[in-house]
Motif scaffolding. Structure first.
Motif, PDB file in Angstrom:
ATOM      1  N   LYS A   6       5.698   1.904   3.900  1.00  0.00           N
ATOM      2  CA  LYS A   6       5.114   2.201   2.583  1.00  0.00           C
ATOM      3  C   LYS A   6       3.661   2.645   2.716  1.00  0.00           C
ATOM      4  CE  LYS A   6       8.061  -0.847  -0.174  1.00  0.00           C
ATOM      5  NZ  LYS A   6       8.096  -2.023  -1.077  1.00  0.00           N
ATOM      6  N   ALA A   7       2.926   1.982   3.612  1.00  0.00           N
ATOM      7  CA  ALA A   7       1.531   2.376   3.840  1.00  0.00           C
ATOM      8  C   ALA A   7       1.450   3.779   4.420  1.00  0.00           C
ATOM      9  CB  ALA A   7       0.854   1.370   4.767  1.00  0.00           C
ATOM     10  N   ALA A   8       2.386   4.131   5.316  1.00  0.00           N
ATOM     11  CA  ALA A   8       2.406   5.474   5.902  1.00  0.00           C
ATOM     12  C   ALA A   8       2.747   6.531   4.849  1.00  0.00           C
ATOM     13  CB  ALA A   8       3.418   5.517   7.049  1.00  0.00           C
ATOM     14  N   LEU A   9       3.626   6.213   3.913  1.00  0.00           N
ATOM     15  CA  LEU A   9       3.947   7.140   2.823  1.00  0.00           C
ATOM     16  C   LEU A   9       2.732   7.361   1.924  1.00  0.00           C
ATOM     17  CD1 LEU A   9       7.531   5.923   1.844  1.00  0.00           C
ATOM     18  CD2 LEU A   9       6.929   8.094   2.925  1.00  0.00           C
ATOM     19  N   LEU A  10       1.975   6.292   1.696  1.00  0.00           N
ATOM     20  CA  LEU A  10       0.746   6.437   0.906  1.00  0.00           C
ATOM     21  C   LEU A  10      -0.254   7.350   1.607  1.00  0.00           C
ATOM     22  CD1 LEU A  10       0.119   2.829  -0.471  1.00  0.00           C
ATOM     23  CD2 LEU A  10       0.598   4.885  -1.813  1.00  0.00           C
ATOM     24  N   LYS A  11      -0.274   7.297   2.929  1.00  0.00           N
ATOM     25  CA  LYS A  11      -1.173   8.171   3.680  1.00  0.00           C
ATOM     26  C   LYS A  11      -0.799   9.633   3.471  1.00  0.00           C
ATOM     27  CE  LYS A  11      -3.054   8.986   8.301  1.00  0.00           C
ATOM     28  NZ  LYS A  11      -3.055   8.552   9.719  1.00  0.00           N
ATOM     29  N   GLN A  12       0.502   9.937   3.459  1.00  0.00           N
ATOM     30  CA  GLN A  12       0.946  11.306   3.198  1.00  0.00           C
ATOM     31  C   GLN A  12       0.643  11.718   1.763  1.00  0.00           C
ATOM     32  OE1 GLN A  12       1.956  13.251   5.615  1.00  0.00           O
ATOM     33  NE2 GLN A  12       1.859  11.556   7.069  1.00  0.00           N
ATOM     34  N   LEU A  13       0.795  10.776   0.833  1.00  0.00           N
ATOM     35  CA  LEU A  13       0.473  11.071  -0.570  1.00  0.00           C
ATOM     36  C   LEU A  13      -1.016  11.343  -0.730  1.00  0.00           C
ATOM     37  CD1 LEU A  13       1.751  11.222  -3.416  1.00  0.00           C
ATOM     38  CD2 LEU A  13       1.086   8.822  -3.719  1.00  0.00           C
ATOM     39  N   TRP A  14      -1.831  10.633   0.031  1.00  0.00           N
ATOM     40  CA  TRP A  14      -3.285  10.867   0.022  1.00  0.00           C
ATOM     41  C   TRP A  14      -3.581  12.315   0.407  1.00  0.00           C
ATOM     42  CZ3 TRP A  14      -8.058   8.205  -0.485  1.00  0.00           C
ATOM     43  CH2 TRP A  14      -9.153   8.800   0.132  1.00  0.00           C
ATOM     44  N   ALA A  15      -2.885  12.800   1.428  1.00  0.00           N
ATOM     45  CA  ALA A  15      -3.089  14.185   1.871  1.00  0.00           C
ATOM     46  C   ALA A  15      -2.733  15.163   0.759  1.00  0.00           C
ATOM     47  CB  ALA A  15      -2.254  14.463   3.116  1.00  0.00           C
ATOM     48  N   ARG A  52      10.666  13.573  -1.414  1.00  0.00           N
ATOM     49  CA  ARG A  52      11.038  12.687  -2.515  1.00  0.00           C
ATOM     50  C   ARG A  52      10.491  11.282  -2.274  1.00  0.00           C
ATOM     51  NH1 ARG A  52      16.204  13.027  -2.044  1.00  0.00           N
ATOM     52  NH2 ARG A  52      16.326  14.993  -3.197  1.00  0.00           N
ATOM     53  N   LYS A  53      10.578  10.807  -1.031  1.00  0.00           N
ATOM     54  CA  LYS A  53      10.058   9.478  -0.711  1.00  0.00           C
ATOM     55  C   LYS A  53       8.540   9.413  -0.876  1.00  0.00           C
ATOM     56  CE  LYS A  53      13.821   7.295   0.403  1.00  0.00           C
ATOM     57  NZ  LYS A  53      14.271   6.105  -0.371  1.00  0.00           N
ATOM     58  N   ILE A  54       7.872  10.495  -0.475  1.00  0.00           N
ATOM     59  CA  ILE A  54       6.405  10.511  -0.606  1.00  0.00           C
ATOM     60  C   ILE A  54       6.005  10.507  -2.071  1.00  0.00           C
ATOM     61  CG2 ILE A  54       4.326  11.856  -0.141  1.00  0.00           C
ATOM     62  CD1 ILE A  54       5.676  12.860   2.403  1.00  0.00           C
ATOM     63  N   LEU A  55       6.658  11.317  -2.881  1.00  0.00           N
ATOM     64  CA  LEU A  55       6.332  11.376  -4.314  1.00  0.00           C
ATOM     65  C   LEU A  55       6.717  10.085  -5.029  1.00  0.00           C
ATOM     66  CD1 LEU A  55       7.346  15.053  -5.154  1.00  0.00           C
ATOM     67  CD2 LEU A  55       5.042  14.129  -4.819  1.00  0.00           C
ATOM     68  N   ASP A  56       7.754   9.414  -4.554  1.00  0.00           N
ATOM     69  CA  ASP A  56       8.121   8.124  -5.154  1.00  0.00           C
ATOM     70  C   ASP A  56       7.039   7.080  -4.958  1.00  0.00           C
ATOM     71  OD1 ASP A  56      10.514   8.996  -6.162  1.00  0.00           O
ATOM     72  OD2 ASP A  56      11.709   8.301  -4.446  1.00  0.00           O
ATOM     73  N   SER A  57       6.211   7.247  -3.918  1.00  0.00           N
ATOM     74  CA  SER A  57       5.145   6.274  -3.663  1.00  0.00           C
ATOM     75  C   SER A  57       4.027   6.359  -4.700  1.00  0.00           C
ATOM     76  CB  SER A  57       4.582   6.456  -2.252  1.00  0.00           C
ATOM     77  OG  SER A  57       3.973   7.718  -2.105  1.00  0.00           O
ATOM     78  N   ARG A  58       4.106   7.319  -5.640  1.00  0.00           N
ATOM     79  CA  ARG A  58       3.116   7.371  -6.723  1.00  0.00           C
ATOM     80  C   ARG A  58       3.156   6.099  -7.560  1.00  0.00           C
ATOM     81  NH1 ARG A  58       4.810  13.095  -9.299  1.00  0.00           N
ATOM     82  NH2 ARG A  58       6.822  12.016  -9.062  1.00  0.00           N
ATOM     83  N   GLU A  59       4.340   5.548  -7.731  1.00  0.00           N
ATOM     84  CA  GLU A  59       4.458   4.296  -8.471  1.00  0.00           C
ATOM     85  C   GLU A  59       3.784   3.150  -7.729  1.00  0.00           C
ATOM     86  OE1 GLU A  59       7.950   1.389 -10.338  1.00  0.00           O
ATOM     87  OE2 GLU A  59       8.449   3.365  -9.491  1.00  0.00           O
ATOM     88  N   VAL A  70      -7.535   1.371  -1.173  1.00  0.00           N
ATOM     89  CA  VAL A  70      -7.046   1.685   0.174  1.00  0.00           C
ATOM     90  C   VAL A  70      -7.890   2.745   0.868  1.00  0.00           C
ATOM     91  CG1 VAL A  70      -4.680   0.991  -0.284  1.00  0.00           C
ATOM     92  CG2 VAL A  70      -5.394   3.322  -0.814  1.00  0.00           C
ATOM     93  N   SER A  71      -9.083   3.007   0.349  1.00  0.00           N
ATOM     94  CA  SER A  71      -9.943   4.023   0.947  1.00  0.00           C
ATOM     95  C   SER A  71     -11.118   3.368   1.641  1.00  0.00           C
ATOM     96  CB  SER A  71     -10.442   5.005  -0.112  1.00  0.00           C
ATOM     97  OG  SER A  71     -11.204   4.331  -1.097  1.00  0.00           O
ATOM     98  N   TYR A  82      -1.933  -1.447   4.295  1.00  0.00           N
ATOM     99  CA  TYR A  82      -0.965  -2.421   4.808  1.00  0.00           C
ATOM    100  C   TYR A  82      -1.374  -3.846   4.439  1.00  0.00           C
ATOM    101  CZ  TYR A  82       1.743  -5.120   8.212  1.00  0.00           C
ATOM    102  OH  TYR A  82       2.559  -6.033   8.802  1.00  0.00           O
ATOM    103  N   ASN A  83      -2.656  -4.163   4.624  1.00  0.00           N
ATOM    104  CA  ASN A  83      -3.126  -5.507   4.277  1.00  0.00           C
ATOM    105  C   ASN A  83      -3.010  -5.777   2.785  1.00  0.00           C
ATOM    106  OD1 ASN A  83      -3.784  -6.087   6.939  1.00  0.00           O
ATOM    107  ND2 ASN A  83      -5.895  -5.410   6.742  1.00  0.00           N
ATOM    108  N   HIS A  84      -3.248  -4.739   1.974  1.00  0.00           N
ATOM    109  CA  HIS A  84      -3.139  -4.902   0.529  1.00  0.00           C
ATOM    110  C   HIS A  84      -1.691  -5.164   0.119  1.00  0.00           C
ATOM    111  CE1 HIS A  84      -4.870  -4.453  -3.501  1.00  0.00           C
ATOM    112  NE2 HIS A  84      -3.702  -3.901  -3.846  1.00  0.00           N
TER     113      HIS A  84
END
Length: 249
Positions: A6-15, A52-59, A70-71, A82-84
């Motif tokens: 999940k943390a890795a997906l958030l990293k892609q969403l950040w990009a 789809r998985k990356i965009l789902d991490s918006r929630e 997370v920044s 990850y810690n959060h």
């Protein structure tokens, strides 16, 4: 692993949000987002599974209250994410016993299961409402538990006492006492302490293997043979200086 993913997906969403100068990110913006906003772009049947998985991490991003959590200096921190997501789990006192351990992976896994009291000893199996003989598989005298199996059973005690004698240490003979001692030595960088941690881990694993062999095949090795296997495994996994020290003891 689920939280790390999940943390890795958030990293892609950040990009995607901050349009990092990467070819893949620019391609997604050009063909999927198409001058829209990340927050409002819809997922349709043409959207790839990964996107789809990356965009789902918006929630998930909304659940953690935005990028500020997370920044780090305007850069995404996968460690903070990850810690959060972990919600502040307390660190266990024996973490260094697992991380600073040069024993074989299988033996460390059994040690980890024993520390969590998750090994299928008969005292636990009986609590699952299954009919079973709760006596120790090795000695058949007392109820089998982690405490008894590794440090009170006469068969296991003979193995452990011989290992301690081999490295010139006196036995404590209780699971809590031995755990406290090995946790303390796991923090040390001394070669002798590292050898003790490895011997502790491999001894527990060897005893567990003999317990299972007795249960399934009704046969076990002699304590002397088990000790030789333990020392051999430790010698194979330590560095050359520690190997020489072990063989000279």
């Amino acid at each position: 692993m689920v939280l790390w993913n999940k943390a890795a997906l958030l990293k892609q969403l950040w990009a995607f949000y901050f349009k990092q100068d990467k070819l893949w990110v620019r391609w997604v913006h050009a063909y999927y987002i198409n001058r829209g906003a990340i927050d409002t772009v819809t997922i349709n049947s043409n959207t790839s599974w990964l996107l789809r998985k990356i965009l789902d991490s918006r929630e998930l991003l909304r659940d953690i209250c935005g990028w500020e959590e997370v920044s780090n200096t305007q850069k995404f921190s996968i460690k903070k994410a990850y810690n959060h997501l972990q919600e502040g789990f307390d660190r266990v006192s024996w973490r260094r016993l697992i991380c600073n351990n040069q024993a074989t992976p299988k033996s460390k896994f059994i040690l980890w299961m024993a520390l969590l009291n998750r090994l299928a000893t008969t005292d636990r199996i009986s609590k699952w409402k299954r009919d079973c003989n709760t006596l120790c598989k090795l000695c058949g005298v007392q109820e089998e538990s982690v405490q008894h199996l590794f440090f009170e059973c006469e068969y296991s005690k003979s193995i452990w006492n011989a290992v301690l004698q081999y490295i010139e240490l006196s036995p404590v003979n209780t699971a809590v006492g031995e755990l406290r001692r090995v946790v303390q030595k796991a923090r040390s960088k001394r070669s002798k302490d590292k050898l003790f941690v490895m011997l502790y881990t491999e001894s527990l694993y060897a005893i567990w293997l003999q317990r299972n062999s007795k249960h399934s095949k009704d046969s076990i090795l002699s304590p002397h043979a088990v000790i030789k296997e333990v020392i051999f495994k430790v010698a194979c996994n330590c560095n050359e200086n520690d190997r020489c020290r072990l063989l000279l003891v």
